[in-house]
Design an enzyme around this catalytic site. Structure first.
Site, PDB file in Angstrom:
ATOM      1  N   CYS A 111       0.553  -1.286   0.430  1.00 31.39           N
ATOM      2  CA  CYS A 111      -0.083   0.030  -0.204  1.00 31.39           C
ATOM      3  C   CYS A 111       0.416   1.479  -0.068  1.00 31.39           C
ATOM      4  CB  CYS A 111      -0.893  -0.103   1.160  1.00 31.39           C
ATOM      5  SG  CYS A 111      -0.239  -0.430   3.026  1.00 31.39           S
ATOM      6  N   CYS A 112       0.504   2.455  -0.416  1.00 33.78           N
ATOM      7  CA  CYS A 112       0.434   3.548  -0.424  1.00 33.78           C
ATOM      8  C   CYS A 112      -0.599   5.047  -0.083  1.00 33.78           C
ATOM      9  CB  CYS A 112       1.579   4.216  -1.525  1.00 33.78           C
ATOM     10  SG  CYS A 112       0.320   3.878  -3.083  1.00 33.78           S
ATOM     11  N   ASN A 113      -0.136   6.145  -0.307  1.00 35.76           N
ATOM     12  CA  ASN A 113      -2.115   6.692   0.634  1.00 35.76           C
ATOM     13  C   ASN A 113      -2.599   6.583  -0.360  1.00 35.76           C
ATOM     14  OD1 ASN A 113      -2.423   9.174   1.964  1.00 35.76           O
ATOM     15  ND2 ASN A 113      -1.754  10.616   0.107  1.00 35.76           N
TER      16      ASN A 113
END
Length: 175
Positions: A111-113
């Site tokens: 995941c990322c933002n």
């Protein structure tokens, strides 16, 4: 009864491998159902404190691959800033893929933002390792990126050299 709400841009990449935006408190009961062993964070910024607390409470190992903040001198002193987002740094992609090839990492969430660009680039390069057709890889990237497709990320995926990621015989058989 707790609400079961997946994180934004959540998706199943393959059995035991998921992708999403940074989960919020609303998503924690959903994540608990996945029995995650690992989170691979590829965001340009640090994950939130509440997310880190959740991971700690669940015994989920975090591989934080966020780039280190850079200090630069401006007219008014020192200001923290992040490196430019597109394309993601190649070492981040290689580190992510190396982790994804280890059976002990699974089940895992990358995941990322927002779960679009950096996560999409990691998944796109993973698909290259799987020998997917480029058109299928880019279609999947665009499905999650929506109207905010970054051509530099697509170009990065297209030109990524899969030989930079070493696959052992054990990894090839297990995955």
């Amino acid at each position: 009864m707790a609400k079961i709400v997946p994180p934004m841009n959540f998706g199943l990449v393959e059995d035991g491998f998921y992708r999403s935006a940074q989960p919020s408190e609303l998503n924690f009961s959903f994540l608990e159902k996945l029995n995650l062993r690992t989170i691979i964070w590829v965001g340009a910024e640090e994950p939130s404190e509440i997310f880190l607390s959740f991971l700690d409470s669940q015994g989920i190992k975090l591989h934080n691959l966020a780039p280190q903040r850079i200090r630069s001198s401006l007219c008014y002193g020192f200001v923290d800033h992040l490196p430019p987002l597109p394309p993601p740094p190649e070492p981040l992609i290689i580190q992510s893929l190396t982790l994804l090839l280890k059976p002990t990492t699974f089940p895992t969430l990358v995941c990322c933002n927002m779960g679009r660009h950096r996560t999409g680039t990691v998944v796109g390069c993973y698909r290259k390792l799987q020998r997917w057709a480029l058109s299928s890889i880019l279609e999947e990237y665009r499905r999650y990126a929506g109207m905010k497709v970054r051509i530099l990320n697509e170009q990065f995926i297209e030109l990524f050299d899969t030989d930079l990621v070493s696959i052992t015989a054990e990894q090839a058989v297990t995955r």
